[in-house]
Design a protein around this motif. Structure first.
Motif, short mmCIF file in Angstrom:
data_model
loop_
_atom_site.label_atom_id
_atom_site.label_comp_id
_atom_site.label_asym_id
_atom_site.label_seq_id
_atom_site.Cartn_x
_atom_site.Cartn_y
_atom_site.Cartn_z
N ASP A 199 0.82 -1.21 0.00
CA ASP A 199 0.00 0.00 0.00
C ASP A 199 0.86 1.26 0.00
O ASP A 199 0.55 2.24 -0.69
CB ASP A 199 -0.91 0.03 1.23
N SER A 202 4.78 0.19 -2.84
CA SER A 202 4.84 -0.64 -4.04
C SER A 202 3.47 -0.64 -4.72
O SER A 202 2.76 0.37 -4.69
CB SER A 202 5.28 -2.06 -3.65
N VAL A 203 3.12 -1.73 -5.35
CA VAL A 203 1.83 -1.89 -6.02
C VAL A 203 1.29 -3.27 -5.70
O VAL A 203 2.04 -4.18 -5.34
CB VAL A 203 1.96 -1.73 -7.55
N HIS A 204 -0.01 -3.43 -5.83
CA HIS A 204 -0.60 -4.75 -5.69
C HIS A 204 -0.53 -5.45 -7.04
O HIS A 204 -0.88 -4.86 -8.06
CB HIS A 204 -2.05 -4.64 -5.20
N GLU A 206 -1.08 -7.46 -10.41
CA GLU A 206 -2.19 -7.86 -11.29
C GLU A 206 -2.15 -9.37 -11.49
O GLU A 206 -1.13 -10.02 -11.20
CB GLU A 206 -2.05 -7.15 -12.64
N ARG A 242 8.75 3.66 -6.60
CA ARG A 242 7.34 3.28 -6.68
C ARG A 242 6.69 3.82 -7.96
O ARG A 242 5.84 3.16 -8.56
CB ARG A 242 6.58 3.79 -5.46
N GLN A 245 7.16 1.48 -10.70
CA GLN A 245 6.27 0.32 -10.59
C GLN A 245 4.85 0.68 -11.01
O GLN A 245 4.16 -0.10 -11.67
CB GLN A 245 6.27 -0.22 -9.16
N LEU A 246 4.39 1.87 -10.62
CA LEU A 246 3.05 2.30 -11.02
C LEU A 246 2.94 2.41 -12.54
O LEU A 246 1.86 2.24 -13.11
CB LEU A 246 2.73 3.65 -10.36
N ARG A 251 8.37 -5.30 -12.02
CA ARG A 251 7.50 -6.21 -11.29
C ARG A 251 8.01 -7.63 -11.49
O ARG A 251 8.20 -8.08 -12.61
CB ARG A 251 6.05 -6.07 -11.76
#
Length: 371
Positions: A199, A202-204, A206, A242, A245-246, A251
């Motif tokens: 949260d 980084s990112v969650h 897919e 980050r 990564q967004l 990833r």
């Protein structure tokens, strides 16, 4: 017992283990881990090489930068340089040799501390730096000092990428089990700590993606920040922010290396190959800030080294190259350190400070192209 058998035994006893535990055993098992059992893995004949393996100019440029940092700290009578994961000690050797030759006042104040967990590599360091250790200019430790009372520069080149990571996919947090003599991947619900990391920093992932939660690196940087009373922290590694990564990059960066080639799987030949993951510089910087470190710059290795070298047109590299063919060789080595085709753009440099005059710190030559 082989390392594979040792890992299988732990899985039978405890059930599937987190990927971070698997990576920890592969790299750091006291007897059979990659860094414990393979002291010859560095350099062109090994599995990988670092900037110090390319040319002594890397250490020479950093000696110049460390001298500037010492002056920015007010030229204290004593300064510690604490290097994390120093490998064979080539960087330390280059820094000390060049400082003694070019920056005598800084050299007189400096004491070099090499932090290495591997007994095999500590023995190697003892050989490389025998003269410096005998004179008290350098010392070897197996862990980070509990507190660094005097001013210090903490330096980490390709250290954080080798710390164990958690791996998260849309199916959950990765664990490693064993079936019919083979390691298999299993998934469990991610821990609250891992979800909080995704949260914030980084990112969650897919569907079909994986991302790493670099929780161990976070804790280590927090320890550095808390133990450093005054000075600088310099981290050089391949990694990302980050924002990158967004944008869909970086990833699933877990990679295994063997003899300068990417290995097919981190589950093959445990203890016989290197396993790394790219560094999340956003998370690392935030961990430092939480411990009182002030961010000074995040820039590419090319920007950092070009800023330092511009002061004297990279004379540190060419001073001992007399013949044209020697000069040409040095030029190629330097090119590898600073160009996008080499290490220049893939490696990033994070510089942070604590208890330093920020205006003076931001005038460091290595930060010139970050301004």
């Amino acid at each position: 017992m082989s390392l594979r058998q040792k890992i299988e035994e732990e899985i039978r006893r405890c059930g599937p283990i987190p990927f971070s535990r698997y990576m920890e055993m592969c790299l750091y098992d006291a007897d059979l881990g990659y860094y414990a059992a393979h002291a010859e893995q560095f350099g062109k004949a090994g599995d990988f090489y670092t900037s110090s393996d390319v040319h002594a100019v890397f250490g020479r440029l950093l000696a110049r930068q460390f001298d500037e940092m010492w002056r920015a700290l007010g030229s204290p009578a004593a300064l510690k340089i604490v290097e994390l994961g120093p490998g064979r000690g080539l960087f330390a050797q280059d820094v000390l040799d060049w400082a003694e030759k070019k920056f005598s006042e800084f050299f007189a104040a400096a004491r070099y501390v090499l932090v290495e967990a591997s007994p095999a590599l500590r023995a190697r360091l003892g050989e490389t730096l025998q003269r410096r250790i005998a004179t008290g200019k350098a010392e070897i430790r197996n862990e980070l000092p509990a507190q660094v009372a005097e001013p210090a520069i903490v330096f980490a080149n390709e250290f954080f990428d080798a710390l164990p990571v958690e791996v998260i996919s849309h199916r959950g947090e990765l664990g490693i089990g064993c079936e019919q003599g083979r390691f298999v991947e299993t998934f469990v619900p991610p821990s609250a700590e891992a979800l909080q990391y995704l949260d914030r920093y980084s990112v969650h992932p897919e569907p079909g993606e994986r991302v790493e939660a670099t929780l161990r690196a976070q804790r280590y940087m927090g320890n550095i920040a808390q133990r450093l009373q005054r000075g600088f922290v310099v981290v050089i590694d391949y990694g990302y922010t980050r924002e990158e990564q967004l944008a869909g990059r970086h990833r699933g960066t877990v990679t295994a290396f063997r003899r300068h080639s990417v290995s097919a799987s981190p589950y093959e030949a445990p203890g016989e190959q290197d396993i790394t993951a790219h560094v999340n510089f956003t998370a690392l910087q935030e961990a430092g800030k939480a411990g009182g470190l002030e961010p000074l710059a995040l820039l590419t290795q090319a920007q950092f080294l070009m800023g330092i070298g511009e002061v004297n047109q990279f004379a540190d590299a060419f001073e001992e190259a007399r013949l044209p063919q020697e000069q040409a060789k040095v030029a190629l080595q330097l090119k590898h350190l600073v160009t996008p085709a080499g290490m220049g753009e893939s490696f990033h440099v994070l510089v942070m400070g604590k208890g330093v005059d920020l205006e003076s710190a931001r005038q460091l030559s290595g930060l010139k192209f970050a301004r």
